[in-house]
Design an enzyme around this catalytic site. Structure first.
Site, PDB file in Angstrom:
ATOM      1  N   GLU A 132       2.890   5.161  -3.873  1.00 13.86           N
ATOM      2  CA  GLU A 132       3.068   6.004  -5.048  1.00 13.86           C
ATOM      3  C   GLU A 132       4.160   6.772  -4.863  1.00 13.86           C
ATOM      4  O   GLU A 132       4.900   7.276  -5.691  1.00 13.86           O
ATOM      5  CB  GLU A 132       1.702   7.011  -4.700  1.00 13.86           C
ATOM      6  CG  GLU A 132       0.687   6.483  -5.130  1.00 13.86           C
ATOM      7  CD  GLU A 132      -0.039   5.221  -4.162  1.00 13.86           C
ATOM      8  OE1 GLU A 132       0.475   5.552  -2.853  1.00 13.86           O
ATOM      9  OE2 GLU A 132      -0.701   4.401  -4.463  1.00 13.86           O
ATOM     10  N   ASP A 185       0.791  -1.295  -0.050  1.00  8.64           N
ATOM     11  CA  ASP A 185      -0.035   0.150   0.208  1.00  8.64           C
ATOM     12  C   ASP A 185       0.775   1.119   0.013  1.00  8.64           C
ATOM     13  O   ASP A 185       2.034   1.087   0.296  1.00  8.64           O
ATOM     14  CB  ASP A 185      -0.907   0.058   1.362  1.00  8.64           C
ATOM     15  CG  ASP A 185      -1.890   1.117   1.333  1.00  8.64           C
ATOM     16  OD1 ASP A 185      -2.412   1.482   0.292  1.00  8.64           O
ATOM     17  OD2 ASP A 185      -2.475   1.210   2.241  1.00  8.64           O
ATOM     18  N   ASP A 243      -8.706   3.688  -3.454  1.00  8.88           N
ATOM     19  CA  ASP A 243      -9.674   3.986  -2.427  1.00  8.88           C
ATOM     20  C   ASP A 243     -10.972   4.456  -3.032  1.00  8.88           C
ATOM     21  O   ASP A 243     -11.235   5.690  -3.428  1.00  8.88           O
ATOM     22  CB  ASP A 243      -9.310   5.073  -1.385  1.00  8.88           C
ATOM     23  CG  ASP A 243      -8.058   4.650  -0.536  1.00  8.88           C
ATOM     24  OD1 ASP A 243      -7.859   3.075  -0.554  1.00  8.88           O
ATOM     25  OD2 ASP A 243      -7.588   5.215  -0.209  1.00  8.88           O
TER      26      ASP A 243
HETATM   27  O1  MIG Z   1      -4.113   5.940   4.408  1.00  2.00           O
HETATM   28  O2  MIG Z   1      -4.059   0.764   5.207  1.00  2.00           O
HETATM   29  O3  MIG Z   1      -5.914   2.146  -0.193  1.00  2.00           O
HETATM   30  O4  MIG Z   1      -7.041   0.046   1.045  1.00  2.00           O
HETATM   31  O5  MIG Z   1      -7.189  -0.062   3.823  1.00  2.00           O
HETATM   32  C1  MIG Z   1      -4.850   4.722   4.285  1.00  2.00           C
HETATM   33  C2  MIG Z   1      -5.136   1.338   5.372  1.00  2.00           C
HETATM   34  C3  MIG Z   1      -4.048   3.620   3.960  1.00  2.00           C
HETATM   35  C4  MIG Z   1      -4.925   3.017   1.950  1.00  2.00           C
HETATM   36  C5  MIG Z   1      -5.393   1.898   1.029  1.00  2.00           C
HETATM   37  C6  MIG Z   1      -6.680   1.039   2.025  1.00  2.00           C
HETATM   38  C7  MIG Z   1      -5.992   0.588   3.091  1.00  2.00           C
HETATM   39  C8  MIG Z   1      -5.608   1.972   3.978  1.00  2.00           C
HETATM   40  N1  MIG Z   1      -4.521   2.473   3.236  1.00  2.00           N
END
Ligand code: MIG
Length: 828
Positions: free
Chosen positions: A420, A417, A493
């Site tokens: 980027e 996650d 998201d």
């Molecule tokens: O700032 O880990 O896209 O799927 O549940 C949010 C928490 C961070 C973003 C991801 C999402 C995930 C969430 N993450």
């Protein structure tokens, strides 16, 4: 925010009026052949165009305004791609230079290095420069802002570019590629998480693709700024693009994935249903989710732990109170058929007590600013340092971190996650952060769009290293071209809304044709809570998305298949069961993606590419060769108009066959299913229902063959479902040809590979036989086989697993033509 200079959009801010003039190539002075397949054209103002013929239909164009190139390096190009240059000729003519291959004719003008690329067979232009290559000297950073402008061909339309959220057809639009954490993005949000600088152009003269292999922030304009002009540019780096020609648009994607690579086979369980939430904890709650599936007999293969399993969001740690015995928990779930997948973020908490961070500091693994200071940013754990994944030794070190998670605890998948990368303060890194870029040091301006890709590449290596010979499963949110070699992806998201259900469909289709077929959305929507109907419709669509996972932010309510009332639960269960029955089709389609790069999801315009009426369709999509899927994307919809392309179609469910009218056909859509049509002549393998992959050790397949008055071929791929033996040819890749007439149906089957099935029988169901058939006889490899009707009256025969030929003959019955025959209505 970073200072203005570093904020990225200086193409907007520094227009020629501020002294940044567009510069153009002059006149060709020398033509040379530095190596086989390569032609260098140098102009009088030192612009060098290097044309490299890679395949007959694949050519690379590299421009330098300085007469020379820096060392050639790409994260996108598959390191295993080494084709021999095809035969070609180079001819000088009055106005320039021509290069010809068996597929392409490329002309470059003597003045201005403008190219016209034509189909060598038809002579028709495929792609033509307007301004062609031009640039601006970049006074702030050095180097150039590099630009390309081409003209539209008559009737041209554009597709691709990865995970954009707008309609499939990109005509008239403009996009940026700059991976961004775009919480609650919408239909016009841009840029999004993934950076895939590849698009397909389709017009009356043919179809082609362009991959602009440049990792700087780039821009693609399909006639937004200037009507009928296509432009792409980047804020640095080289004008470096590949051109692909294909007979069909899907061939173009195949060519693109020859260059940028394809994944290995996934573990079969990864194609099952996955359940996720932010977050399931503690241990007892996580286990209870598993039990919830088994108690209700809703199939499921994977359960996810989001960031709260960690100790204070420190990657590679566990919260000892919430999860006192991770290994025992993972093992218990595994016994019950669940794989555990955990999330990992790139940011490592600055904390002297935290051994991973300490080691990272000791070994100098983290990104630094231009003055040499460590780059800091806040994410979930608080202030963090970030590994420079563009350094081979950092990737190596990262891979080692999975020893305990994967090797000891037994986690089977890793979800990458925030790569980027996302940072709370400024959105992402400052542009001045330095990266190694595998020995080509640069700033974040160049490395940003590949950061996430290099993270997941390192993660995949960790899974491989400690995964005991099993296939790897990792998921990523950010990506650059080529990331398909390393990971599956999700679309980030999204929101629990009907609009987002449609957007998810668009994104998954678009990513599939952009080389990333292993894709899915957060089913039901990540933000907010879906209504029961929305959740159900989303599940019904995602049955046909390669990656099938419910995920939600968890803030607003539960989002398990049983969270929406009993009626919905049973319908959701029914849809997930359909997925499990279809697993052999899904797996075979995955194999086609792995072996020849064919997108698993195929948008209507790219399949019906000779039909201009299809160019703006975006709802109907094909899953694999033979299934046409129409997601229900509006509330309380009881039916819809849809478009059936050429060919004969059956409803997948009940063989009701729509008649005669192809376009704007109305179908009724009851709540328990979405319209799915199957090509007449398709032969599709199904499995008996399992609660998880492997519950039945050797499931006995059922082949459903839909009669056709004509010929059709189908693929069926089988192997062990995990492990590496498939790479040595231990699989069975069958091609089944169906030939039908009004009174007969023949199947012939050939296969490659050395796999022997563990089952001994195949159940064959003949569907859609002409009404009124009678006196059917079936022979398999010359032996007569008895048949019996199934509950719908379709004949069923049980065949030996190795059958190679089947013949069914019957007598035509007398059937009165029903009055409804000429109407366009059908029910699915
Ligand atoms: O700032 O880990 O896209 O799927 O549940 C949010 C928490 C961070 C973003 C991801 C999402 C995930 C969430 N993450």
């Amino acid at each position: 925010m970073a200072s203005d200079e570093f904020s990225g959009n200086y193409m907007e801010k520094h227009r020629p009026s501020e002294g940044w003039a567009d510069l153009f190539p002059g006149t060709i002075r020398t033509i040379s052949r530095p190596s086989e397949g390569v032609v260098d054209l140098l102009t009088d103002n030192q612009v060098l165009l290097r044309i490299q013929v890679i395949e007959a239909g694949m050519v690379r164009f590299r421009f330098s305004p300085e007469g020379r190139f820096e060392s050639d390096f790409s994260y996108a190009v598959d390191p295993d791609f080494h084709p021999e240059p095809p035969s070609h000729e180079v001819v000088e003519f009055g106005d320039g230079v021509a290069i010809r291959t068996a597929a392409l004719s490329i002309r470059v003008s003597r003045n201005g290095l403008k190219t016209t690329i034509s189909d060598a067979k038809t002579g028709k232009p495929l792609c033509q420069d307007d301004k062609g290559f031009h640039w601006q000297d970049n006074k702030t950073f050095g180097g150039e802002v590099v630009k390309m402008m081409k003209t539209y061909q008559p009737g041209e339309h554009f597709y691709g570019l990865g995970d954009k959220s707008c309609d499939l057809n990109l005509r008239g639009r403009r996009f940026d590629l700059w991976g961004s954490d775009t919480y609650a993005f919408g239909p016009d949000s841009d840029p999004l998480y993934k950076n895939i600088p590849f698009y397909i152009g389709m017009h009356r003269g043919g179809t082609y693709g362009i991959f602009f292999d440049n990792t700087f922030r780039s821009r693609f304009d399909f006639g937004a700024e200037q009507p009928n002009r296509t432009a792409f540019s980047a804020e640095g780096g080289e004008m470096n693009y590949y051109f692909f020609h294909g007979e069909t648009p899907l061939d173009v994607t195949r060519a693109y994935t020859r260059l940028t690579g394809r994944p290995g086979m996934p573990p079969l369980w990864a194609l099952g249903y996955h359940q996720c939430k932010w977050s399931y904890y503690p241990d007892a709650v996580f286990r209870a989710i598993g039990k919830g599936f088994r108690d209700r007999q809703i199939p499921c293969d994977a359960l996810y732990l989001d960031i709260d399993y960690m100790d204070g969001y420190r990657c590679f740690t566990w919260d000892a109170e919430r999860f006192p015995d991770p290994k025992g928990m993972v093992a218990d779930l595994e016994k019950d058929g669940f794989k555990t997948v955990v999330i990992i973020d790139p940011g490592l908490k600055i904390d002297p007590e935290y051994s991973v961070w300490r080691e990272g500091i000791e070994k100098d693994m983290f990104c630094r600013r231009q003055d040499g200071n460590l780059a800091k940013g806040s994410v979930w754990p608080g202030l963090c340092h970030f590994p420079d994944f563009t350094r081979p030794d950092v990737r190596e070190w990262w891979a080692e971190q999975f020893k305990e998670l994967v090797g000891d605890i037994g986690v089977r998948g890793v979800w990458n996650d925030m790569n980027e990368p996302a940072v709370f303060e400024d959105g992402t890194f400052s542009h001045d952060i330095r990266h190694d870029y595998d020995g080509h040091p640069c700033s974040h301006r160049k490395a940003h769009n590949v950061y996430g890709m290099q993270m997941v590449r390192a993660t995949q290596e960790g899974l491989r290293r400690f995964g005991d010979g099993k296939r790897t499963f990792s998921i990523t949110r950010s990506a650059y071209a080529g990331t398909q070699r390393h990971a599956c992806a999700w679309t980030g998201d999204n929101v629990a809304s009907w609009e987002h259900l449609h957007i998810a469909s668009l994104q998954c289709q678009r990513l599939a044709i952009s080389g990333m077929s292993f894709i899915g959305s957060d089913v039901g929507g990540f933000i907010e809570t879906p209504t029961p109907e929305l959740y159900l419709r989303w599940v019904q669509m995602a049955v046909f998305h390669p990656f099938f996972r419910t995920h939600s932010s968890g803030d607003h309510g539960d989002q398990e298949p049983w969270s929406f009332g009993e009626d919905t639960t049973s319908l959701v269960k029914q849809a997930i069961e359909m997925r499990y029955r279809l697993l052999p089709v899904i797996y075979s389609t995955f194999w086609q993606y792995v072996s020849d790069g064919t997108p698993m999801l195929r948008p209507m315009p790219l399949v019906a590419h000779r039909d201009p009426d299809a160019y703006w369709r975006s709802t109907e999509f094909f899953f694999g060769d033979h299934l046409l899927v129409i997601p229900m994307t509006r509330e309380s919809e009881e039916g819809r108009f849809l478009y059936l392309p050429d060919g004969d179609w059956f409803s997948y469910y009940d063989d009701a066959k729509p008649k005669s009218v192809r376009k704007d056909i109305w179908v009724d859509c009851p709540i328990d299913r979405i319209p799915v049509f199957v090509h007449a002549g398709a032969v599709l393998p199904h499995w008996p229902l399992q609660q998880y992959v492997g519950e039945i050790p050797h499931p006995e397949p059922e082949l459903r063959a839909w009669w056709k008055n004509g010929t059709e071929t189908s693929r069926w791929y089988e192997d062990d479902g995990d492990g590496q033996a498939w790479k040595e040819g231990v699989y069975r890749d069958s091609t089944i040809t169906l030939e039908g007439s009004p009174t007969s149906l023949h199947l012939t089957r050939q296969w490659t590979g050395s796999w022997t099935p563990g089952y001994s029988k195949i159940r064959l169901v003949l569907r859609g036989l002409p009404k009124g058939w009678e006196a059917l006889t079936v022979q398999a490899d010359g032996t007569t086989i008895p048949t019996a009707p199934d509950e719908d009256g379709n004949p069923v025969a049980v065949l030996p697993h190795g059958f190679k030929a089947l013949m069914a003959v019957w007598k035509a019955g007398v059937v009165p033509e029903p009055a409804a025959e000429t109407e366009t209505a059908a029910t699915v």
